[in-house]
Structures are given as C-alpha cells and as structure tokens.
Scaffold this active site. Structure first.
Site, mmCIF file in Angstrom:
data_model
loop_
_atom_site.group_PDB
_atom_site.id
_atom_site.type_symbol
_atom_site.label_atom_id
_atom_site.label_comp_id
_atom_site.label_asym_id
_atom_site.label_seq_id
_atom_site.Cartn_x
_atom_site.Cartn_y
_atom_site.Cartn_z
ATOM 1 N N GLY A 158 0.836 -1.194 0.000
ATOM 2 C CA GLY A 158 0.000 0.000 0.000
ATOM 3 C C GLY A 158 0.866 1.238 0.000
ATOM 4 O O GLY A 158 2.050 1.179 0.356
ATOM 5 N N GLN B 216 3.331 10.037 1.117
ATOM 6 C CA GLN B 216 4.602 9.321 1.150
ATOM 7 C C GLN B 216 5.491 9.642 -0.037
ATOM 8 O O GLN B 216 6.695 9.375 -0.007
ATOM 9 C CB GLN B 216 4.348 7.802 1.210
ATOM 10 C CG GLN B 216 3.709 7.355 2.506
ATOM 11 C CD GLN B 216 3.563 5.857 2.543
ATOM 12 O OE1 GLN B 216 2.589 5.312 2.044
ATOM 13 N NE2 GLN B 216 4.555 5.167 3.107
ATOM 14 N N CYS C 172 6.145 0.082 7.575
ATOM 15 C CA CYS C 172 5.770 1.227 6.735
ATOM 16 C C CYS C 172 6.994 1.624 5.917
ATOM 17 O O CYS C 172 8.091 1.741 6.460
ATOM 18 C CB CYS C 172 5.337 2.393 7.626
ATOM 19 S SG CYS C 172 4.953 3.888 6.708
ATOM 20 N N LEU C 173 6.801 1.830 4.621
ATOM 21 C CA LEU C 173 7.926 2.212 3.761
ATOM 22 C C LEU C 173 8.530 3.544 4.199
ATOM 23 O O LEU C 173 9.687 3.823 3.916
ATOM 24 C CB LEU C 173 7.463 2.305 2.299
ATOM 25 C CG LEU C 173 7.064 0.977 1.623
ATOM 26 C CD1 LEU C 173 6.453 1.248 0.258
ATOM 27 C CD2 LEU C 173 8.252 0.034 1.510
ATOM 28 N N HIS D 186 -4.080 1.796 7.535
ATOM 29 C CA HIS D 186 -2.719 2.340 7.583
ATOM 30 C C HIS D 186 -2.567 3.519 6.609
ATOM 31 O O HIS D 186 -2.044 4.579 6.968
ATOM 32 C CB HIS D 186 -1.742 1.202 7.244
ATOM 33 C CG HIS D 186 -0.302 1.596 7.195
ATOM 34 N ND1 HIS D 186 0.644 1.062 8.036
ATOM 35 C CD2 HIS D 186 0.366 2.461 6.385
ATOM 36 C CE1 HIS D 186 1.823 1.606 7.748
ATOM 37 N NE2 HIS D 186 1.691 2.437 6.758
ATOM 38 N N GLU D 187 -3.058 3.319 5.378
ATOM 39 C CA GLU D 187 -2.883 4.363 4.354
ATOM 40 C C GLU D 187 -3.758 5.589 4.654
ATOM 41 O O GLU D 187 -3.336 6.728 4.419
ATOM 42 C CB GLU D 187 -3.174 3.818 2.949
ATOM 43 C CG GLU D 187 -2.352 2.596 2.521
ATOM 44 C CD GLU D 187 -0.860 2.708 2.784
ATOM 45 O OE1 GLU D 187 -0.340 3.841 2.806
ATOM 46 O OE2 GLU D 187 -0.210 1.669 2.982
ATOM 47 N N HIS E 203 -2.093 7.820 6.974
ATOM 48 C CA HIS E 203 -1.108 8.704 6.323
ATOM 49 C C HIS E 203 -1.763 10.014 5.860
ATOM 50 O O HIS E 203 -1.136 11.075 5.906
ATOM 51 C CB HIS E 203 -0.472 8.027 5.110
ATOM 52 C CG HIS E 203 0.701 7.145 5.438
ATOM 53 N ND1 HIS E 203 1.838 7.610 6.050
ATOM 54 C CD2 HIS E 203 0.922 5.816 5.214
ATOM 55 C CE1 HIS E 203 2.705 6.610 6.197
ATOM 56 N NE2 HIS E 203 2.173 5.508 5.700
HETATM 57 CO CO CO Z 1 3.000 3.619 5.686
#
Ligand code: CO
Length: 171
Positions: free
Chosen positions: A45, A50, A87-88, A129-130, A133
């Site tokens: 995702g 991000q 998380c990236l 999660h997204e 963000h």
């Molecule tokens: Co993330």
C-alpha cells in the site's frame, strides 16, 4: 515514473492531505507513479503524502490486484486484531499495531465513481494504515509510550540518516 519515498522524520508525513476536487490527468499520473513506486519497493500500500503529495489518494495491492481510492473514508468497522506492521516511510521498524478487523471504505475510483469496499484481514489493515497517512499519522503514533521508548534508538537512527540524506545531492 517512480518517486522518492519520503521517510520519517520528513515533515510532509505529518501534514493533513487535501480532498481531491477533480480527478484529472495529473492526479491519475500520480496514482500510476505511486503504483510503480509501491511495486518496486515490494509494498502492499502507499499514500500520496509518502511521495510528497498532500492529496487524499491511496493505493493498495495485497495480491488481488491494484486498488486506487481517491478521497477514501472509513464508514464502518468491526472487531480488532493486533499484528506486526511496517511502513515504507518508517524503514526497518516493525510494530504490533491494533486495528479494526473488518472495515467498510468509501471513495472514488479514477472515473470519479463512488465505490464501497468491504475489507477484512490484510486489506482492511492496509486501508487503515494508508488513511492514517492522509491524516499525518504514522505507525509510531499508534503504540504505547513505553513501546515508543523502546524504539527510541531506532528512531534516532532514522533522524540521523534523514539529515545525512539531505546533505547529499541526489541524482
Ligand atoms: Co506507511
């Protein structure tokens, strides 16, 4: 075109995203760039902040194909489940995060049509999660103060690396 993934403590990750008024070519291109970036990073995702864009757009692919959602919103949730999550934008840190087990998400697809998705398991987790963000919330905000103290060293390391990154001109 892939984009650079912003990492903690980049301030863009802490800002609130704006709703998208018009799903135009530019925003569709952003969704496509995000997909390329996500697949290259082996993510499941990605949210627009991000890659430095503060607009309400998330994408997900947990193995059943790519989902793009513009202006996503959680409209219902049920149950709870605590699982390890990464998380990236917070590299090399995995945290046990409690999330709703099932959710309903409402948003628009790239044609501007309203879609409602009922998700459970990993996909439900990714959506939550997204959407976090889009509100400037990271996984490190969803753990206890004690747990945060335990990973303080790792966060310091990310802060140091972030400063280093900024001092090196990137190609
Ligand atoms: Co993330």
């Amino acid at each position: 075109m892939t984009r650079i993934i912003r990492t903690y403590p980049d301030s863009v990750l802490r800002k609130k995203s704006r709703p998208i008024k018009d799903i135009n070519g530019e925003i569709i291109k952003l969704a496509e760039d995000m997909a390329e970036t996500m697949y290259l990073s082996n993510g499941v995702g990605l949210a627009a902040p991000q890659v430095g864009e503060l607009c309400c757009l998330i994408i997900a692919d947990t193995g059943d194909g790519l989902i793009e959602l513009f202006n996503p919103e959680i409209i219902g949730s049920e149950g709870s489940e605590t699982l390890k999550e990464g998380c990236l934008s917070v590299p090399e840190i995995m945290l046990e995060i409690e999330r709703a087990e099932r959710i309903g998400v409402k948003g628009l697809n790239r044609d501007g049509k309203e879609v409602i998705i009922e998700a459970k398991g990993l996909l439900a987790r990714v959506f939550q999660h997204e959407i976090d963000h889009l509100n400037g919330t990271l996984i490190i905000d969803r753990i206890s103060r004690l747990h945060r103290q335990l990973i303080a060293g790792k966060l310091k390391k990310l802060q140091r690396e972030y400063k280093k990154d900024l001092s090196i001109p990137s190609g």
